[in-house]
Design a protein around this motif. Structure first.
Motif, PDB file in Angstrom:
ATOM      1  N   GLY A 117       0.646  -1.141  -0.170  1.00 26.59           N
ATOM      2  CA  GLY A 117      -0.215  -0.151  -0.055  1.00 26.59           C
ATOM      3  C   GLY A 117       0.832   1.579  -0.074  1.00 26.59           C
ATOM      4  O   GLY A 117       2.339   1.173  -0.542  1.00 26.59           O
ATOM      5  N   PHE A 118      -0.012   2.363   0.005  1.00 29.27           N
ATOM      6  CA  PHE A 118       1.066   3.770   0.436  1.00 29.27           C
ATOM      7  C   PHE A 118       1.780   4.132   1.355  1.00 29.27           C
ATOM      8  O   PHE A 118       0.353   3.756   2.015  1.00 29.27           O
ATOM      9  N   ILE A 119       2.612   4.854   1.494  1.00 27.33           N
ATOM     10  CA  ILE A 119       2.933   4.831   2.933  1.00 27.33           C
ATOM     11  C   ILE A 119       1.943   6.446   3.150  1.00 27.33           C
ATOM     12  O   ILE A 119       1.415   6.413   4.235  1.00 27.33           O
ATOM     13  N   ARG A 120       1.892   6.783   2.172  1.00 25.85           N
ATOM     14  CA  ARG A 120       1.357   8.326   2.350  1.00 25.85           C
ATOM     15  C   ARG A 120       0.174   8.726   1.583  1.00 25.85           C
ATOM     16  O   ARG A 120       0.801   8.135   0.005  1.00 25.85           O
ATOM     17  N   LYS A 121      -0.439   9.224   1.411  1.00 18.98           N
ATOM     18  CA  LYS A 121      -1.974   9.260   0.599  1.00 18.98           C
ATOM     19  C   LYS A 121      -1.703  10.215  -0.131  1.00 18.98           C
ATOM     20  O   LYS A 121      -1.671  12.085   0.775  1.00 18.98           O
ATOM     21  N   ASP A 122      -2.223  10.711  -1.124  1.00 20.44           N
ATOM     22  CA  ASP A 122      -2.396  12.004  -1.313  1.00 20.44           C
ATOM     23  C   ASP A 122      -3.166  12.172  -2.601  1.00 20.44           C
ATOM     24  O   ASP A 122      -3.912  11.104  -3.612  1.00 20.44           O
ATOM     25  N   LYS A 123      -3.050  12.972  -4.231  1.00 17.62           N
ATOM     26  CA  LYS A 123      -4.108  12.852  -5.519  1.00 17.62           C
ATOM     27  C   LYS A 123      -3.451  11.726  -5.692  1.00 17.62           C
ATOM     28  O   LYS A 123      -4.652  11.454  -7.084  1.00 17.62           O
ATOM     29  N   ILE A 124      -2.007  11.326  -6.196  1.00 21.04           N
ATOM     30  CA  ILE A 124      -1.554  10.779  -6.968  1.00 21.04           C
ATOM     31  C   ILE A 124      -1.616   8.824  -6.539  1.00 21.04           C
ATOM     32  O   ILE A 124      -1.848   7.939  -6.828  1.00 21.04           O
ATOM     33  N   HIS A 125      -1.218   9.218  -5.172  1.00 17.67           N
ATOM     34  CA  HIS A 125      -1.189   7.962  -4.519  1.00 17.67           C
ATOM     35  C   HIS A 125      -2.357   7.565  -3.646  1.00 17.67           C
ATOM     36  O   HIS A 125      -2.816   7.812  -2.207  1.00 17.67           O
ATOM     37  N   SER A 126      -3.420   6.839  -3.741  1.00 18.47           N
ATOM     38  CA  SER A 126      -4.735   6.781  -3.350  1.00 18.47           C
ATOM     39  C   SER A 126      -5.240   5.350  -4.729  1.00 18.47           C
ATOM     40  O   SER A 126      -5.795   5.302  -5.453  1.00 18.47           O
ATOM     41  N   PHE A 127      -5.439   4.489  -3.463  1.00 16.90           N
ATOM     42  CA  PHE A 127      -5.936   2.939  -3.590  1.00 16.90           C
ATOM     43  C   PHE A 127      -7.383   3.244  -4.149  1.00 16.90           C
ATOM     44  O   PHE A 127      -7.717   2.420  -6.336  1.00 16.90           O
ATOM     45  N   ASN A 128      -8.033   4.333  -4.174  1.00 19.07           N
ATOM     46  CA  ASN A 128      -9.766   3.984  -4.535  1.00 19.07           C
ATOM     47  C   ASN A 128      -9.691   4.877  -6.226  1.00 19.07           C
ATOM     48  O   ASN A 128     -10.155   4.389  -7.619  1.00 19.07           O
ATOM     49  N   LYS A 129      -8.923   5.733  -6.322  1.00 19.65           N
ATOM     50  CA  LYS A 129      -8.236   6.615  -7.373  1.00 19.65           C
ATOM     51  C   LYS A 129      -7.332   5.540  -8.661  1.00 19.65           C
ATOM     52  O   LYS A 129      -8.182   5.193  -9.835  1.00 19.65           O
ATOM     53  N   LEU A 130      -6.882   4.627  -8.068  1.00 23.57           N
ATOM     54  CA  LEU A 130      -6.199   3.243  -8.669  1.00 23.57           C
ATOM     55  C   LEU A 130      -7.060   2.798  -9.000  1.00 23.57           C
ATOM     56  O   LEU A 130      -6.631   2.209 -10.770  1.00 23.57           O
ATOM     57  N   ILE A 131      -7.913   1.824  -8.486  1.00 22.04           N
ATOM     58  CA  ILE A 131      -8.932   1.066  -9.274  1.00 22.04           C
ATOM     59  C   ILE A 131      -9.184   1.166  -9.685  1.00 22.04           C
ATOM     60  O   ILE A 131     -10.405   0.904 -10.889  1.00 22.04           O
ATOM     61  N   ARG A 132      -9.936   3.125 -10.310  1.00 20.89           N
ATOM     62  CA  ARG A 132     -10.951   3.675 -11.074  1.00 20.89           C
ATOM     63  C   ARG A 132     -10.162   3.781 -11.858  1.00 20.89           C
ATOM     64  O   ARG A 132     -10.964   4.325 -12.991  1.00 20.89           O
ATOM     65  N   GLY A 133      -8.760   4.066 -13.052  1.00 18.51           N
ATOM     66  CA  GLY A 133      -7.733   4.775 -13.743  1.00 18.51           C
ATOM     67  C   GLY A 133      -7.846   5.498 -13.636  1.00 18.51           C
ATOM     68  O   GLY A 133      -7.578   6.128 -15.070  1.00 18.51           O
ATOM     69  N   GLU A 134      -7.939   7.009 -12.650  1.00 15.40           N
ATOM     70  CA  GLU A 134      -7.773   7.601 -12.564  1.00 15.40           C
ATOM     71  C   GLU A 134      -6.348   7.668 -12.895  1.00 15.40           C
ATOM     72  O   GLU A 134      -5.970   9.476 -12.337  1.00 15.40           O
ATOM     73  N   VAL A 135      -5.717   7.043 -11.812  1.00 11.52           N
ATOM     74  CA  VAL A 135      -3.652   7.351 -11.584  1.00 11.52           C
ATOM     75  C   VAL A 135      -3.561   7.198 -12.646  1.00 11.52           C
ATOM     76  O   VAL A 135      -2.830   5.716 -12.825  1.00 11.52           O
ATOM     77  N   ASN A 136      -2.515   7.599 -13.335  1.00  9.24           N
ATOM     78  CA  ASN A 136      -1.184   6.912 -13.915  1.00  9.24           C
ATOM     79  C   ASN A 136      -0.041   5.916 -13.771  1.00  9.24           C
ATOM     80  O   ASN A 136       0.337   7.135 -12.835  1.00  9.24           O
ATOM     81  N   ILE A 137      -0.569   4.775 -13.566  1.00 10.12           N
ATOM     82  CA  ILE A 137       1.231   4.420 -12.469  1.00 10.12           C
ATOM     83  C   ILE A 137       2.681   4.197 -12.919  1.00 10.12           C
ATOM     84  O   ILE A 137       3.136   4.505 -11.853  1.00 10.12           O
ATOM     85  N   ALA A 138       2.423   5.240 -13.713  1.00  9.99           N
ATOM     86  CA  ALA A 138       4.041   5.890 -13.889  1.00  9.99           C
ATOM     87  C   ALA A 138       4.438   7.173 -13.235  1.00  9.99           C
ATOM     88  O   ALA A 138       5.629   7.078 -12.858  1.00  9.99           O
ATOM     89  N   ASP A 139       3.295   7.659 -12.746  1.00 13.36           N
ATOM     90  CA  ASP A 139       3.207   8.778 -11.785  1.00 13.36           C
ATOM     91  C   ASP A 139       3.304   8.421 -10.678  1.00 13.36           C
ATOM     92  O   ASP A 139       3.689   9.534  -9.399  1.00 13.36           O
ATOM     93  N   ILE A 140       3.491   6.775  -9.805  1.00 11.37           N
ATOM     94  CA  ILE A 140       3.728   6.316  -8.640  1.00 11.37           C
ATOM     95  C   ILE A 140       4.648   6.459  -8.135  1.00 11.37           C
ATOM     96  O   ILE A 140       5.583   6.295  -9.078  1.00 11.37           O
TER      97      ILE A 140
END
Length: 233
Positions: A117-140
């Motif tokens: 999981g993410f150590i710190r959550k922000d606009k990019i590092h969000s599990f919910n956004k990740l599974i919804r496809g709203e985050v570019n994996i390359a930005d993690i």
């Protein structure tokens, strides 16, 4: 009425997550400085102007990870015993032990289920956004991804210690910094034995039975200054 003696119980997993977002969002603070800031926050719960005395501050955490695992993004083998996070956390625990009246009570980490999981959550590092496809994996940021092990024995130690302190009359005012309803039995017992039970939920909404079995809510998180936390306030 005799002066109150205060015992403070800190659920580290809950407290650290919220506190560090306020005082050290960029993770630049040294372990020694963070330990001092944490202590000054806790001591605010002791009303020394009205004669209250501090008995002890109990801090409940687990030792950091020391296992080896393959990173899910970089595929590199990680030795967590040598990671920056492990080194930092060990130094933080050591720094806390040098603060007055602090006792660190350690549980264990269960790594049977190696959930990442993410150590710190922000606009990019969000599990919910990740599974919804709203985050570019390359930005993690791979450095913000780690195994999230489960704690074992922490809640039990905390509950037993509250019970022991109250029954032995070592303190008659209990401060619990947590948001976990598992501590309802300890809260009930403390109040039955005549102790005041105050919850610091760090600004979070308290739900369920825990809200029914406390004598009050008090938090200082919204008054924390990022540059200085005065112990004299």
């Amino acid at each position: 009425m005799s002066p109150r003696t205060v015992a403070i119980f800190v659920d580290a997993g809950f407290f650290n997550r919220i506190f560090t977002k306020v005082v050290d969002p960029d993770m630049q603070m040294s372990p020694d400085d963070l330990a001092k800031r944490m202590w000054h926050y806790w001591i605010k719960h002791v009303d020394r102007r009205n004669g209250e005395n501090l008995y002890r501050i109990y801090y409940y955490d687990c030792p950091p990870l020391t296992l080896k695992a393959q990173h899910p993004i970089t595929n590199k083998q990680i030795d967590f015993s040598k990671s920056d996070i492990t080194i930092y956390k060990n130094r933080l625990h050591e720094a806390l032990l040098h603060q007055p009246y602090v006792a660190c009570r350690m549980g264990q980490l269960s790594t049977l289920d190696k959930d990442w999981g993410f150590i710190r959550k922000d606009k990019i590092h969000s599990f919910n956004k990740l599974i919804r496809g709203e985050v570019n994996i390359a930005d993690i940021d791979p450095n913000n991804v780690s195994i999230r092990p489960r704690q074992k024995g922490v809640d039990m130690k905390l509950g037993v210690d509250i019970t022991s302190v109250v029954l032995k009359k070592l303190a008659n005012k209990i401060i619990l910094i947590s948001g976990d309803s598992d501590f309802v039995p300890a809260a009930k017992l403390a109040r039955i034995e005549g102790a005041h039970f105050i919850l610091d939920a760090m600004g979070r909404k308290v739900k369920g039975e825990l809200a029914e079995h406390i004598d009050g809510l008090k938090s200082f998180i919204h008054h924390v200054n990022k540059s200085q936390i005065s112990a004299s306030d």
